[in-house]
Design a protein around this motif. Sequence first.
Motif, mmCIF file in Angstrom:
data_model
loop_
_atom_site.group_PDB
_atom_site.id
_atom_site.type_symbol
_atom_site.label_atom_id
_atom_site.label_comp_id
_atom_site.label_asym_id
_atom_site.label_seq_id
_atom_site.Cartn_x
_atom_site.Cartn_y
_atom_site.Cartn_z
ATOM 1 N N LYS A 51 -11.035 15.182 10.695
ATOM 2 C CA LYS A 51 -11.684 14.776 8.788
ATOM 3 C C LYS A 51 -11.522 14.062 8.765
ATOM 4 O O LYS A 51 -11.112 12.923 8.524
ATOM 5 C CB LYS A 51 -10.096 16.093 7.819
ATOM 6 C CG LYS A 51 -10.260 17.333 8.615
ATOM 7 C CD LYS A 51 -8.827 17.671 7.324
ATOM 8 C CE LYS A 51 -9.216 19.197 7.338
ATOM 9 N NZ LYS A 51 -8.466 20.321 6.733
ATOM 10 N N GLU A 56 -13.303 16.331 4.280
ATOM 11 C CA GLU A 56 -14.468 16.807 5.654
ATOM 12 C C GLU A 56 -14.005 16.938 6.862
ATOM 13 O O GLU A 56 -13.522 15.874 7.053
ATOM 14 C CB GLU A 56 -16.443 15.709 5.153
ATOM 15 C CG GLU A 56 -17.106 16.508 6.028
ATOM 16 C CD GLU A 56 -18.468 15.911 5.798
ATOM 17 O OE1 GLU A 56 -19.440 15.920 6.726
ATOM 18 O OE2 GLU A 56 -18.356 14.687 5.086
ATOM 19 N N GLU A 57 -14.541 18.165 7.803
ATOM 20 C CA GLU A 57 -14.482 17.885 9.114
ATOM 21 C C GLU A 57 -16.185 17.731 10.222
ATOM 22 O O GLU A 57 -16.933 17.849 9.397
ATOM 23 C CB GLU A 57 -13.839 18.925 9.404
ATOM 24 C CG GLU A 57 -12.806 19.569 9.147
ATOM 25 C CD GLU A 57 -11.898 20.906 9.401
ATOM 26 O OE1 GLU A 57 -13.456 21.475 10.870
ATOM 27 O OE2 GLU A 57 -11.099 21.095 9.749
#
Length: 180
Positions: A51, A56-57
């Motif tokens: 992340k 956000e991955e």
Amino acid sequence: MKEKMIMSLIMFSIGLFLIGHFSEDFEKQTSTAPEGVGHLPGQRAPDFRCKTDGGEELTLADLKGKHVFINFWASWCPPCRAEMPHIQNFFEENKEENIALLSVNLLHLEKNKEAVRTFSEQNELSFPIVFDEKGEVSNMYQAQTIPTSYVVDKEGVIRHKIIGPVSKERLRRIFTELDE
């Protein structure tokens, strides 16, 4: 006094390199990775998920079809600090190309995320930084010395493993060779 501090940092960096470089000889490494997947040039790069600071991955698989530069680092590491301007310049010059950067901060070795944010702001880093919170990704890639970087081609195969700091010129040369 300043010379002693610089010499101490150099000796510390050399010690980290030697520990990481030779520790593989003394450890039995086991892998649950599929056949042909590994951390060495010529092997398929293991996929991973990390992340960003914003949550956000990002995964390596998301970047399939691009050449990828993966860099393992920490904000307190003198060689890592020295290479960051080179990586930033390379990223700025090539962000429109078919090249991606995964800057993997070893959060488990940091004081906290704020130290990484401060470092990133002070150095005006514009590339995405992802966090290896527990050291799982660095273990998967056997990045025992930092900085350690990998160059993965468009097909997902590791072409280069770089232990130690990298220069913009070296990055330019490596990525030019990938397209030849």
